[in-house]
Write an enzyme that holds these catalytic residues in place. Structure first.
Site, PDB file in Angstrom:
ATOM      1  N   SER A 196      15.806  50.464  46.181  1.00 49.19           N
ATOM      2  CA  SER A 196      15.839  49.856  47.513  1.00 49.19           C
ATOM      3  C   SER A 196      15.050  50.653  48.554  1.00 49.19           C
ATOM      4  O   SER A 196      14.720  50.143  49.613  1.00 49.19           O
ATOM      5  CB  SER A 196      17.287  49.678  47.995  1.00 49.19           C
ATOM      6  OG  SER A 196      17.889  50.935  48.228  1.00 49.19           O
ATOM      7  N   LYS A 200      20.030  54.310  53.303  1.00 47.43           N
ATOM      8  CA  LYS A 200      19.193  53.309  53.980  1.00 47.43           C
ATOM      9  C   LYS A 200      18.696  53.869  55.308  1.00 47.43           C
ATOM     10  O   LYS A 200      19.175  54.883  55.804  1.00 47.43           O
ATOM     11  CB  LYS A 200      20.010  52.036  54.275  1.00 47.43           C
ATOM     12  CG  LYS A 200      20.536  51.295  53.050  1.00 47.43           C
ATOM     13  CD  LYS A 200      19.429  50.593  52.301  1.00 47.43           C
ATOM     14  CE  LYS A 200      19.976  49.758  51.142  1.00 47.43           C
ATOM     15  NZ  LYS A 200      20.504  50.584  50.041  1.00 47.43           N
TER      16      LYS A 200
END
Length: 203
Positions: free
Chosen positions: A127, A164
């Site tokens: 990701s 993230k």
């Protein structure tokens, strides 16, 4: 402590180096042979260094020269941090609790810096691939419970951990992946536990 001459410093450095390498000091003759000077000249240097507090010597014993003050310039020691490596993080368990520890990794500057606390995580998934973070990388994370927009953080959401990029919006937090095939995570309650400091990759 009194200043010493350049020659006295050379003699003292030789004695210090010799003692370190051999676990015993040199004899007057070995110092003489190293510098190509007479035994009397060596003894004069030793006597001067004794008077100035740099050496001690017992006249009746061989290899009795002892360095009392080392004049060699010491290279600054590189800081080494023992960083806890987290394995699979169990739901409901504090992030750095013993059940989550998978050992430790020793890291030096610039990966870690003195006065700060860190932990490390193995990266899973892709990701964050466009930020240069690959699966299997070791993420070195500085412990922090706050972040500013754009920083890559380790966040806990409902006991799940994610790596993230952090953005604070008007009524929520956006945790943005760096891979267009992944969706952003939006949440109102998120716990920041650290900010990405470095990535360590082995080949």
């Amino acid at each position: 402590m009194k200043q010493i001459t350049d020659r006295q410093k050379e003699v003292l450095t030789f004695i210090s180096d010799f003692s370190d390498e051999n676990a015993f000091p040199p004899t007057v003759r070995e110092i003489s042979e190293n510098f190509g000077i007479s035994l009397r000249a060596v003894q004069d240097h030793i006597t001067a260094l004794q008077k100035k507090g740099y050496l001690s010597q017992c006249q009746k014993r061989s290899r009795s020269i002892r360095v009392l003050s080392d004049c060699r310039e010491k290279e600054p020691k590189l800081f080494v941090g023992k960083v806890p490596l987290l394995g699979t993080v169990a739901a409901g368990k504090p992030l750095l609790c013993e059940e989550n520890l998978d050992g430790y990794v020793n890291l030096t500057e610039p990966f870690v810096r003195p006065g700060k606390n860190y932990f490390a995580l193995r990266v899973r998934g892709t990701s964050m691939i466009n930020a240069g973070i690959l699966e299997g990388d070791l993420a070195v994370v500085e412990q922090s419970n706050t972040a500013i927009d754009g920083q890559i953080v380790v966040a806990v959401i409902e006991d799940a951990i994610t790596l993230k990029r952090y953005y604070k919006e008007a009524t929520r937090v956006r945790l943005q992946p760096e891979n267009p095939t992944f969706q952003a995570i939006y949440c109102q309650e998120v716990r920041i536990v650290g900010i990405l400091s470095n990535i360590v990759r082995t080949y």
